[in-house]
Design an enzyme around this catalytic site. Structure first.
Site, PDB file in Angstrom:
ATOM      1  N   CYS A 172      -4.929  -3.277   3.311  1.00 16.77           N
ATOM      2  CA  CYS A 172      -4.515  -3.057   4.689  1.00 16.77           C
ATOM      3  C   CYS A 172      -5.637  -3.217   5.724  1.00 16.77           C
ATOM      4  O   CYS A 172      -6.006  -4.337   6.075  1.00 16.77           O
ATOM      5  CB  CYS A 172      -3.844  -1.691   4.795  1.00 16.77           C
ATOM      6  N   LYS A 226      -9.722   2.252  -1.464  1.00 16.53           N
ATOM      7  CA  LYS A 226      -9.873   1.707  -0.113  1.00 16.53           C
ATOM      8  C   LYS A 226     -11.176   2.162   0.538  1.00 16.53           C
ATOM      9  O   LYS A 226     -11.490   3.352   0.565  1.00 16.53           O
ATOM     10  CB  LYS A 226      -8.672   2.142   0.732  1.00 16.53           C
ATOM     11  N   GLU A 251       0.854  -1.188   0.000  1.00 13.71           N
ATOM     12  CA  GLU A 251       0.000   0.000   0.000  1.00 13.71           C
ATOM     13  C   GLU A 251       0.895   1.246   0.000  1.00 13.71           C
ATOM     14  O   GLU A 251       1.988   1.255   0.573  1.00 13.71           O
ATOM     15  CB  GLU A 251      -0.856  -0.035   1.256  1.00 13.71           C
TER      16      GLU A 251
END
Length: 275
Positions: A153, A115, A42
């Protein structure tokens, strides 16, 4: 049987985008001969781990220089790349998107995931700097007959989104991350990767940024939770493993939990607040 050679690579990104690309290039070029897919961390385009320039919101559009170079790198090395970037948000320039890009060996941008779950935990407030993406269709792609889903993540801490993607028929989820260091964080990283693999009977490939800001420990886990390969702590380290449809099918014959489930998963209309 279908199979996919997967590599997870790790380093600690800095504010120097060119230096970060050099790290990316090194990982991809050293891994491409033995990999069909290279998963990078990321925010590997830009990061400020020392918080030296908190007022800067560096981002690029999907047709920007960094992705252009990623396309060229994938084509030169004949491999797929999944990498995390900071994507310009024209509606809110001060709060870009935290975005994954899927690059093909032909040098094309084939998929994007922005995300959904922002890291507002453990003393961090990612949502102060990043726009949470609206929930859309997940990023799912197929390489050599193996279907891969992609998340980022903090998504790892939410079993619902992992199941939501797993139900798209994926054999593996790839998760670029910058898993912040701290007490028990390495344990959480490994435990959650294993849990998400086991409960969904899929492979899981996590690629993280490294110390001192993050934990590293990039790894690939099979559908029974067995760690097939781990990169340890070092910057520039990689881990490679073979993902096979045969293993997924065999595990699901033994552990048919997906077919035994009696609940489905749908996106929440609004955050569920504690009472």
């Amino acid at each position: 049987m279908t199979q996919l050679r997967v590599t997870v690579g790790q380093f600690e990104a800095q504010r120097d985008v060119n230096l970060n690309f050099t790290e990316v290039e090194s990982i991809v070029t050293s891994s491409a001969a033995s990999s069909d897919l290279v998963v990078l961390p990321e925010n590997c385009m830009y990061s400020d781990p020392k918080k030296e320039a908190t007022e800067i919101r560096y981002a690029e559009a999907l047709d920007g220089d960094f992705i252009t170079r990623l396309k060229r790198l994938a084509a030169e090395n004949d491999t797929h790349i999944l990498a995390g970037i900071t994507e310009t948000n024209v509606d809110d320039p001060s709060r870009p998107f935290n975005t994954l890009v899927q690059i093909t060996p032909e040098g094309g941008l084939a998929g994007v995931y922005r995300k959904v779950h922002l890291y507002d935990a453990f003393g961090y407030r990612e949502s102060d700097k990043v726009t949470p993406a609206p929930i859309a269709d997940p990023l799912v792609f197929t390489i050599n007959g193996i279907t891969v889903g992609a998340l980022t993540c903090y998504d790892l801490r939410f079993p619902e989104i992992v199941r939501w993607v797993a139900l798209r028929g994926v054999d593996m989820i790839a998760l670029p991350a910058a898993w912040a260091s701290g007490p028990l964080k390495e344990f959480h990283w490994e435990a959650l990767i294993r849990a998400r693999a086991i409960e969904n009977t899929i492979y899981f490939a996590g690629a993280g940024q490294t110390a001192p800001s993050c934990t590293g420990q990039s790894q690939i886990v099979d559908p029974m939770g067995v760690t097939l390969a781990s990169a340890g702590e070092g910057s520039g380290a990689v881990a490679t493993a073979l993902v096979t449809s045969e293993r997924v099918e065999a595990v699901r014959r033994t552990n048919p939990s997906l077919s035994n489930r009696r609940f489905d998963v749908t996106p929440a209309k609004s955050p569920i607040m504690s009472r």
